[in-house]
Write a protein that holds these residues in place. Structure first.
Motif, PDB file in Angstrom:
ATOM      1  N   PRO A 412       0.802  -1.234   0.000  1.00 16.70           N
ATOM      2  CA  PRO A 412       0.000   0.000   0.000  1.00 16.70           C
ATOM      3  C   PRO A 412       0.829   1.276   0.000  1.00 16.70           C
ATOM      4  CG  PRO A 412      -0.015  -1.019   2.171  1.00 16.70           C
ATOM      5  CD  PRO A 412       0.641  -1.998   1.249  1.00 16.70           C
ATOM      6  N   ASN A 413       2.101   1.175   0.348  1.00 12.39           N
ATOM      7  CA  ASN A 413       2.970   2.342   0.326  1.00 12.39           C
ATOM      8  C   ASN A 413       3.613   2.590  -1.036  1.00 12.39           C
ATOM      9  OD1 ASN A 413       4.381  -0.165   1.161  1.00 12.39           O
ATOM     10  ND2 ASN A 413       6.213   1.084   0.895  1.00 12.39           N
ATOM     11  N   VAL A 414       3.491   1.642  -1.953  1.00 18.35           N
ATOM     12  CA  VAL A 414       4.153   1.750  -3.253  1.00 18.35           C
ATOM     13  C   VAL A 414       3.340   2.643  -4.180  1.00 18.35           C
ATOM     14  CG1 VAL A 414       5.018   0.489  -5.249  1.00 18.35           C
ATOM     15  CG2 VAL A 414       5.229  -0.499  -2.965  1.00 18.35           C
ATOM     16  N   PHE A 415       4.006   3.602  -4.788  1.00 17.99           N
ATOM     17  CA  PHE A 415       3.317   4.615  -5.597  1.00 17.99           C
ATOM     18  C   PHE A 415       2.681   4.028  -6.846  1.00 17.99           C
ATOM     19  CE2 PHE A 415       6.597   6.372  -8.896  1.00 17.99           C
ATOM     20  CZ  PHE A 415       7.022   5.110  -9.203  1.00 17.99           C
ATOM     21  N   ALA A 416       1.890   4.871  -7.528  1.00 19.28           N
ATOM     22  CA  ALA A 416       1.164   4.424  -8.718  1.00 19.28           C
ATOM     23  C   ALA A 416       1.967   4.617  -9.993  1.00 19.28           C
ATOM     24  CB  ALA A 416      -0.154   5.182  -8.823  1.00 19.28           C
ATOM     25  N   GLY A 417       3.157   5.182  -9.884  1.00 19.51           N
ATOM     26  CA  GLY A 417       3.990   5.388 -11.062  1.00 19.51           C
ATOM     27  C   GLY A 417       4.394   6.843 -11.216  1.00 19.51           C
ATOM     28  N   TYR A 418       5.290   7.084 -12.162  1.00 19.26           N
ATOM     29  CA  TYR A 418       5.757   8.433 -12.453  1.00 19.26           C
ATOM     30  C   TYR A 418       4.752   9.172 -13.332  1.00 19.26           C
ATOM     31  CZ  TYR A 418      10.241   6.369 -11.047  1.00 19.26           C
ATOM     32  OH  TYR A 418      11.248   5.726 -10.379  1.00 19.26           O
ATOM     33  N   MET A 419       4.846  10.481 -13.323  1.00 20.47           N
ATOM     34  CA  MET A 419       4.026  11.275 -14.240  1.00 20.47           C
ATOM     35  C   MET A 419       4.412  10.991 -15.687  1.00 20.47           C
ATOM     36  SD  MET A 419       3.452  15.087 -12.737  1.00 20.47           S
ATOM     37  CE  MET A 419       2.437  15.455 -14.173  1.00 20.47           C
ATOM     38  N   GLN A 420       5.727  10.821 -15.919  1.00 23.01           N
ATOM     39  CA  GLN A 420       6.224  10.578 -17.274  1.00 23.01           C
ATOM     40  C   GLN A 420       5.998   9.107 -17.637  1.00 23.01           C
ATOM     41  OE1 GLN A 420       7.987  11.628 -14.655  1.00 23.01           O
ATOM     42  NE2 GLN A 420       9.053  13.542 -15.094  1.00 23.01           N
ATOM     43  N   GLU A 421       5.093   8.854 -18.562  1.00 17.66           N
ATOM     44  CA  GLU A 421       4.734   7.476 -18.892  1.00 17.66           C
ATOM     45  C   GLU A 421       5.927   6.669 -19.394  1.00 17.66           C
ATOM     46  OE1 GLU A 421       2.198   5.517 -18.303  1.00 17.66           O
ATOM     47  OE2 GLU A 421       1.419   7.196 -17.144  1.00 17.66           O
ATOM     48  N   GLU A 422       6.837   7.320 -20.122  1.00 16.91           N
ATOM     49  CA  GLU A 422       7.988   6.568 -20.633  1.00 16.91           C
ATOM     50  C   GLU A 422       8.868   6.057 -19.493  1.00 16.91           C
ATOM     51  OE1 GLU A 422       9.137  10.959 -20.538  1.00 16.91           O
ATOM     52  OE2 GLU A 422       7.385   9.754 -21.085  1.00 16.91           O
ATOM     53  N   ALA A 423       8.831   6.744 -18.355  1.00 15.88           N
ATOM     54  CA  ALA A 423       9.623   6.309 -17.204  1.00 15.88           C
ATOM     55  C   ALA A 423       9.029   5.083 -16.528  1.00 15.88           C
ATOM     56  CB  ALA A 423       9.757   7.449 -16.191  1.00 15.88           C
ATOM     57  N   ASN A 424       7.747   4.771 -16.810  1.00 17.26           N
ATOM     58  CA  ASN A 424       7.089   3.629 -16.188  1.00 17.26           C
ATOM     59  C   ASN A 424       7.314   2.321 -16.937  1.00 17.26           C
ATOM     60  OD1 ASN A 424       5.880   5.138 -14.063  1.00 17.26           O
ATOM     61  ND2 ASN A 424       4.337   5.897 -15.491  1.00 17.26           N
ATOM     62  N   ARG A 425       7.908   2.424 -18.132  1.00 17.39           N
ATOM     63  CA  ARG A 425       8.171   1.208 -18.888  1.00 17.39           C
ATOM     64  C   ARG A 425       9.217   0.366 -18.164  1.00 17.39           C
ATOM     65  NH1 ARG A 425       8.706   4.904 -23.760  1.00 17.39           N
ATOM     66  NH2 ARG A 425       6.563   5.272 -24.419  1.00 17.39           N
ATOM     67  N   LYS A 426       8.958  -0.895 -18.018  1.00 17.05           N
ATOM     68  CA  LYS A 426       9.840  -1.850 -17.338  1.00 17.05           C
ATOM     69  C   LYS A 426      10.007  -1.548 -15.849  1.00 17.05           C
ATOM     70  CE  LYS A 426      12.512  -3.198 -21.415  1.00 17.05           C
ATOM     71  NZ  LYS A 426      13.855  -3.433 -21.984  1.00 17.05           N
ATOM     72  N   LEU A 427       9.147  -0.655 -15.315  1.00 15.28           N
ATOM     73  CA  LEU A 427       9.211  -0.344 -13.890  1.00 15.28           C
ATOM     74  C   LEU A 427       8.552  -1.437 -13.054  1.00 15.28           C
ATOM     75  CD1 LEU A 427       9.951   1.785 -11.732  1.00 15.28           C
ATOM     76  CD2 LEU A 427       7.692   2.805 -12.111  1.00 15.28           C
ATOM     77  N   TRP A 428       7.526  -2.063 -13.623  1.00 19.61           N
ATOM     78  CA  TRP A 428       6.748  -3.052 -12.889  1.00 19.61           C
ATOM     79  C   TRP A 428       7.040  -4.462 -13.396  1.00 19.61           C
ATOM     80  CZ3 TRP A 428       4.631  -0.653  -8.932  1.00 19.61           C
ATOM     81  CH2 TRP A 428       4.329   0.705  -9.065  1.00 19.61           C
ATOM     82  N   ILE A 429       7.094  -5.392 -12.467  1.00 22.93           N
ATOM     83  CA  ILE A 429       7.321  -6.798 -12.786  1.00 22.93           C
ATOM     84  C   ILE A 429       6.039  -7.563 -12.464  1.00 22.93           C
ATOM     85  CG2 ILE A 429       8.680  -8.853 -12.213  1.00 22.93           C
ATOM     86  CD1 ILE A 429      10.947  -6.884 -11.417  1.00 22.93           C
ATOM     87  N   ASP A 430       5.513  -8.264 -13.442  1.00 24.72           N
ATOM     88  CA  ASP A 430       4.244  -8.979 -13.297  1.00 24.72           C
ATOM     89  C   ASP A 430       3.114  -8.049 -12.846  1.00 24.72           C
ATOM     90  OD1 ASP A 430       5.431 -11.261 -14.116  1.00 24.72           O
ATOM     91  OD2 ASP A 430       5.424 -12.278 -12.181  1.00 24.72           O
ATOM     92  N   GLY A 431       3.202  -6.793 -13.239  1.00 21.36           N
ATOM     93  CA  GLY A 431       2.107  -5.868 -13.018  1.00 21.36           C
ATOM     94  C   GLY A 431       2.018  -5.205 -11.667  1.00 21.36           C
ATOM     95  N   ARG A 432       2.599  -5.806 -10.608  1.00 19.96           N
ATOM     96  CA  ARG A 432       2.412  -5.213  -9.274  1.00 19.96           C
ATOM     97  C   ARG A 432       3.693  -5.080  -8.461  1.00 19.96           C
ATOM     98  NH1 ARG A 432       1.519  -8.427  -4.600  1.00 19.96           N
ATOM     99  NH2 ARG A 432       1.950 -10.641  -4.891  1.00 19.96           N
ATOM    100  N   TRP A 433       4.775  -5.680  -8.905  1.00 22.05           N
ATOM    101  CA  TRP A 433       6.024  -5.589  -8.152  1.00 22.05           C
ATOM    102  C   TRP A 433       6.893  -4.473  -8.739  1.00 22.05           C
ATOM    103  CZ3 TRP A 433       7.171  -8.258  -3.756  1.00 22.05           C
ATOM    104  CH2 TRP A 433       6.327  -9.321  -3.431  1.00 22.05           C
ATOM    105  N   LEU A 434       7.293  -3.530  -7.884  1.00 22.72           N
ATOM    106  CA  LEU A 434       8.122  -2.408  -8.318  1.00 22.72           C
ATOM    107  C   LEU A 434       9.581  -2.830  -8.372  1.00 22.72           C
ATOM    108  CD1 LEU A 434       8.439   0.737  -8.850  1.00 22.72           C
ATOM    109  CD2 LEU A 434       8.985   0.876  -6.409  1.00 22.72           C
TER     110      LEU A 434
END
Length: 624
Positions: A412-434
């Motif tokens: 629940p403490n893990v953020f929803a992602g960066y504002m910059q969508e390109e920065a979110n690519r490959k940020l998540w593993i299996d959809g929920r692990w940062l």
């Protein structure tokens, strides 16, 4: 056994038997934290502020009732200036009581955006434009002339900016409003907006520190901050009788969450030890007197601060109130932990956190075994594991016990992602692990051990060297205060280890002596640095982390100057610099002065010399 006792992972799992929603009953936003605190402890001190950070000056103290009133006023002021739930209030401020008013009032009105005031005007403008800032809170000309000059430079470059509020100014510059005067015009008992804040509403945009590249903008929700603050109160067992010293800046999540919302949720007292905090050497020189006067029970700092405090005389100061110090903004060498604890008798709880996890993700158990060099156990309700990824960054499997992998977190403490969508690519593993970008292992008891960042590993001929192995060894030398190891480029091995050290005051040691010592102290022969530079200070980020990219660039420059010297003998002048690059990461700029007929010959020699390096470079000629 108390519900808040944490000896081991089993205690964390026991805590989790109660749903987090039940723990946070009555809290839907950070604003609710202050509403509850004002009712529960109206006259108790919430904030004390020392204008100069001096142990013998009068403190300005704000009660919980007054803090809530000023936060409500700030939210209402922002609302009247057009700030809605999705609009942004940015602040460029040192550590002041008004910083807290703007911070939490901004979250109650819309989205708050703390910005490092040490950045240059162009960088600040870029960050303000990234979030479409509507209102900016800062210092005026008389209170902060250098900062105000930056604001003057950027005002015309941020089209979304509609209002500038200045703190500690009775007569602000044209086009600005006095934050303090305008606050007094606002109601203090209710929100004019009538806003009903939900936990999944975004409350803050934090720009990352930039130690690994271009800063990104992380989005925090109210739920993220509430979950992390509750875990913080349990991790260090805070209550109304505690006083926390805040020396880290309030544009960074550690200052905001650990010595901010966490303390306020517990009804504790926060001491703002001067506007500049730990950056004020005079404050550090009186640190132990501050502990005695305010009966400080805990504080959060980075390794460089702990190293500096070892040189500060404690005299007859009564330190009996101090339960422990917290270190979590950067890995702390085990040798420094041992030296500090032996020297002061004060325990250190080493932990780990990141902006993307709101702040705290792991910490050594205060009631159980502390393992120096580890980051401790995961916090309640957040899962944490190292994993193996393939070359494309795709999940392969979880790591076995004591196997090094990429550290991932989920909760629940893990953020929803960066504002910059390109920065979110490959940020998540299996959809929920940062993917944190850190390398770590987990031992059989659930303790985590950082082994470096993926880009911090020194790779010598395909052999991975953990910089911590070098740093830990050098820190055991009696003359060494701090050490940082990085890789320098090598045409044959790819990288070779090199180290930078600072010495204790009055100490003296040669590079040759340190290298001889390293040969005996470092068990891994390939990890022994061929060069060790003794420097007056290590480059630091704004929050006190050692800025390793600068050291890597410096080490690369040393190598290139040696490699290129035979190639440029015919040039009358030349220099080489290694700089950040948005595409290549870093690149070398070689600037020369020589007659035009020699350009081709010298360029060819440079190309041959650089052929063995993967580093990108460019040759620039200056007219003789």
């Amino acid at each position: 056994m108390s519900d808040r006792t944490i000896h081991s992972l089993a205690d964390i799992e026991r805590l989790e038997s109660t749903p987090l929603d039940q723990r946070l009953e009555g809290f839907d936003s950070s604003y609710d934290v202050f509403r509850r605190a004002a009712k529960a402890w109206p006259d108790a001190p919430a904030l004390s502020f020392l204008p100069q950070g001096s142990a013998d000056e009068a403190a300005l103290t704000v009660s919980y009732k007054e803090l809530f009133s000023n936060i409500t006023r700030a939210a209402n002021l922002f609302h009247t200036l057009g700030v809605g739930a999705s609009d942004v209030v940015s602040y460029l401020l040192p550590n002041l009581p008004q910083t807290h008013f703007a911070l939490w009032g901004g979250q109650a009105a819309g989205i708050v955006n703390p910005i490092n005031p040490l950045l240059e005007a162009e960088q600040i403008a870029a960050l303000l434009n990234e979030v479409s800032c509507k209102v900016l809170v800062t210092l005026g000309r008389s209170a902060g002339p250098e900062l105000w000059d930056k604001v003057v430079q950027l005002r015309g470059k941020v089209p979304s900016l509609q209002a500038v509020l200045v703190v500690n100014e009775s007569a602000p510059e044209e086009g600005a409003l006095s934050f303090d005067i305008e606050l007094l015009k606002m109601p203090a008992d209710h929100l004019l907006s009538g806003r009903r804040i939900k936990r999944d509403d975004i409350c803050a945009y934090f720009h990352t520190g930039g130690t690994t590249g271009t800063p990104k903008t992380a989005r925090h929700s109210h739920g993220n901050e509430l979950a992390n603050a509750w875990c913080g109160t349990v991790a260090v067992d805070l209550g109304p009788g505690d006083t926390l010293l805040c020396g880290l800046p309030l544009f960074h999540v550690n200052g905001v969450i650990v010595t901010g919302l966490t303390a306020f949720m517990a009804g504790s007292h926060v001491l703002l030890a001067g506007p500049q905090g730990y950056r004020n050497r005079a404050m550090l020189a009186q640190f132990w007197q501050l502990v005695e006067r305010f009966r400080i029970t805990t504080f959060s700092a980075v390794p460089t601060v702990y190293a500096a405090l070892m040189s500060v005389p404690r005299g007859e100061a009564d330190l009996s109130s101090l339960r422990f110090g917290i270190c979590g903004a950067a890995p702390m060498p085990a040798a420094l932990i041992r030296q500090f604890e032996q020297s002061t008798g004060i325990r250190i709880l080493e932990g780990y956190g990141l902006t993307e996890g709101t702040c705290i993700s792991a910490i050594n158990p205060r009631d159980g075994e502390r393992r120096p060099g580890s980051i401790g156990l995961r916090i309640p309700y957040q899962q944490m594991k190292p994993v193996i990824l393939d070359e494309q960054g795709v999940y392969v499997r979880d790591c076995a016990v004591d196997e090094i992998g990429v550290l991932t977190i989920s909760g629940p403490n893990v953020f929803a992602g960066y504002m910059q969508e390109e920065a979110n690519r490959k940020l998540w593993i299996d959809g929920r692990w940062l993917n944190t970008g850190d390398l770590a292992r987990r031992d059989a008891d659930g303790y985590f051990w950082l082994t470096g960042r993926q880009k911090e590993l020194i790779i010598r001929g395909g052999h991975n060297i953990d910089p911590a192995v070098i740093e830990e060894a050098l820190m055991r030398h009696p003359a060494v205060q701090l050490a940082a190891a990085v890789g320098k480029p090598d045409r044959y091995a790819g990288e070779l280890p090199v180290a930078y050290v600072t010495l204790h005051e009055g100490a003296s040691v040669s590079q040759e002596e340190l290298i001889d010592y390293a040969r005996t102290a470092i068990p891994e022969r390939a990890a022994v640095p061929g060069e060790i530079f003794v420097v007056g200070s290590l480059p630091l980020t704004a929050v006190g982390k050692v800025f390793k990219p600068h050291l890597r660039n410096d080490a690369t420059e040393h190598v290139l100057r040696t490699v290129l010297a035979p190639c440029v003998q015919q040039a009358s002048e030349w220099q080489v610099s290694v700089e950040p690059h948005p595409v290549h990461g870093v690149y070398a700029r070689i600037v020369l002065t020589a007659p035009q007929p020699l350009h081709s010959e010298i360029t060819q020699a440079i190309d041959e010399a650089m052929a063995g390096f993967s580093l990108k470079y460019e040759v620039t000629w200056v007219a003789a």
